[in-house]
Design an enzyme around this catalytic site. Structure first.
Site, PDB file in Angstrom:
ATOM      1  CG  HIS A 125      -2.004  -0.985   1.198  1.00  0.00           C
ATOM      2  ND1 HIS A 125      -2.820  -1.189   0.117  1.00  0.00           N
ATOM      3  CD2 HIS A 125      -2.390  -1.883   2.145  1.00  0.00           C
ATOM      4  CE1 HIS A 125      -3.671  -2.166   0.396  1.00  0.00           C
ATOM      5  NE2 HIS A 125      -3.423  -2.613   1.614  1.00  0.00           N
ATOM      6  CG  ASP A 162      -3.158  -8.320   0.900  1.00  0.00           C
ATOM      7  OD1 ASP A 162      -2.376  -8.604   1.824  1.00  0.00           O
ATOM      8  OD2 ASP A 162      -4.174  -7.629   1.063  1.00  0.00           O
ATOM      9  CG  HIS A 164      -6.879  -5.111   1.967  1.00  0.00           C
ATOM     10  ND1 HIS A 164      -6.396  -6.020   2.892  1.00  0.00           N
ATOM     11  CD2 HIS A 164      -8.047  -4.644   2.459  1.00  0.00           C
ATOM     12  CE1 HIS A 164      -7.247  -6.089   3.909  1.00  0.00           C
ATOM     13  NE2 HIS A 164      -8.250  -5.271   3.678  1.00  0.00           N
ATOM     14  CG  ASP A 249      -5.314  -9.901   3.597  1.00  0.00           C
ATOM     15  OD1 ASP A 249      -4.944 -10.520   2.582  1.00  0.00           O
ATOM     16  OD2 ASP A 249      -4.991  -8.720   3.819  1.00  0.00           O
TER      17      ASP A 249
END
Length: 344
Positions: A125, A162, A164, A249
């Protein structure tokens, strides 16, 4: 088969115990590798800090100055609501980025056939001018640039599974045709980026492939995405190196999202990524630790990646499949949309 295992004992120093991204995450992975007897089968490498030139190839001088100023204070600082930094965090983040670079070096120099980089804080990120989403430095992006500059691995494929969207990694290479970025991610959740139509710009148009998924998709959907999208894109791109930004996740038991992958499903797609590397770039593949906030899932997941890289047939999935009482979403419309956008 030699698999490099890059990590560092100091990764636990970046820590906020009540935060989802805490030091217990990597301790759990270390302990699982030891418990399963895998650590003795891996070539252990202690990470070295990323040099400032490599970090500066991705991040702005102003942001690095900020991290340096934080390192001179005596308190924890919040970069945003999600992201913390202590006085030692910049040093540990440099070890995290450096760990991915060291994994690439081991593979590029043929000291290892493949590698896993068990590093933290995570990186996908972090954008050029700031950290965000638990991430301080853009580990995979820094290491990809290093692979190009240091070893002439000019075409790098980064797969981000991931849950996200890896907005930071994407941003670094959005106009760059030398790096293909493919992201599967739940949408709409944090950070709210990664739309189908975000495909790159300028010379980089078509080299970003986003696959946003509503909650509920599981093993069958990810298998189909891997077979029908990622394989085809990789074969067209012909990478010199594959990097996989792996976050656990997207597992059904993770507390921060609603995707339904199992550990078996993760292992299945990881095996496909290894097959891609074998077929397309001489086996050169590096798995990089990103998210995952159920410690049981995270630890067994990374143990399974070690097994996949070592070519073991055994996979351990103590959590099994989710108890789903409704039909999982149909992946076909998403596959067709991505194929149409990217001509796959």
């Amino acid at each position: 088969m030699t698999t490099a295992y890059v990590t560092h004992p100091r990764y636990v120093e970046h820590n906020l115990p009540e935060h989802p991204e805490h030091a217990g995450r990597i301790r759990a992975v270390w302990n699982q590798l030891e418990s399963d007897g895998l650590n003795t089968r891996l070539m252990r490498i202690e990470a070295q800090p990323a040099d400032l030139e490599s970090i500066g190839a991705v991040h702005t001088a102003d942001y690095l100055d900020l991290l340096e100023r934080i390192s001179q204070q005596d308190r924890m600082v919040r970069l945003d609501a999600d992201t913390y930094a202590s006085p030692t965090s910049y040093e540990i983040a440099r070890l995290s980025a450096g760990g991915v670079m060291d994994a690439i070096a081991a593979v590029a120099e043929k000291r290892a056939d493949n590698a896993l980089a068990l590093v933290r804080p995570p990186g996908h990120h972090a954008i050029a001018e700031r950290g965000m989403g638990f991430c301080l430095l853009s580990n995979a992006a820094i290491a990809a640039r290093y692979a190009q500059r240091q070893f002439g691995l000019n075409r790098v494929l980064i797969i981000d599974d991931d849950v996200h969207h890896g907005n930071g990694t994407e941003a670094v290479f959005y106009e760059d045709p030398s790096v293909m970025f493919i992201s599967t991610h739940q949408s709409p959740i944090y950070p709210g980026t990664g739309a189908f139509e975000d495909t790159g710009s300028g010379a980089g148009t078509g080299y970003t492939i986003n696959i946003p998924l509503p909650a509920g998709h599981g093993d069958a959907s990810f298998t189909a995405i891997t077979e029908q999208i990622i394989w085809k894109a990789a074969e067209r791109f012909q990478p010199d190196l594959i990097m996989v930004s792996t976050g656990y996740d997207a597992h059904w038991a993770d507390p921060l999202a609603g995707t339904m992958l199992s550990l078996t499903g993760y292992a299945q797609i990881s095996r496909e990524f290894v097959k891609m590397a074998d077929r397309l770039c001489g086996g050169k593949i590096v798995f990089v630790m990103e998210g995952g906030y159920n410690l049981n899932v995270l630890s067994h997941g990374w143990a399974n990646i070690a097994r996949v890289l070592l070519r073991d047939e055994l996979i351990k999935d103590p959590l099994g499949q989710p108890d789903i009482r409704h039909t999982q979403p149909d992946i076909t419309p998403i596959l067709n949309r991505v194929k149409n956008i990217h001509g796959l």
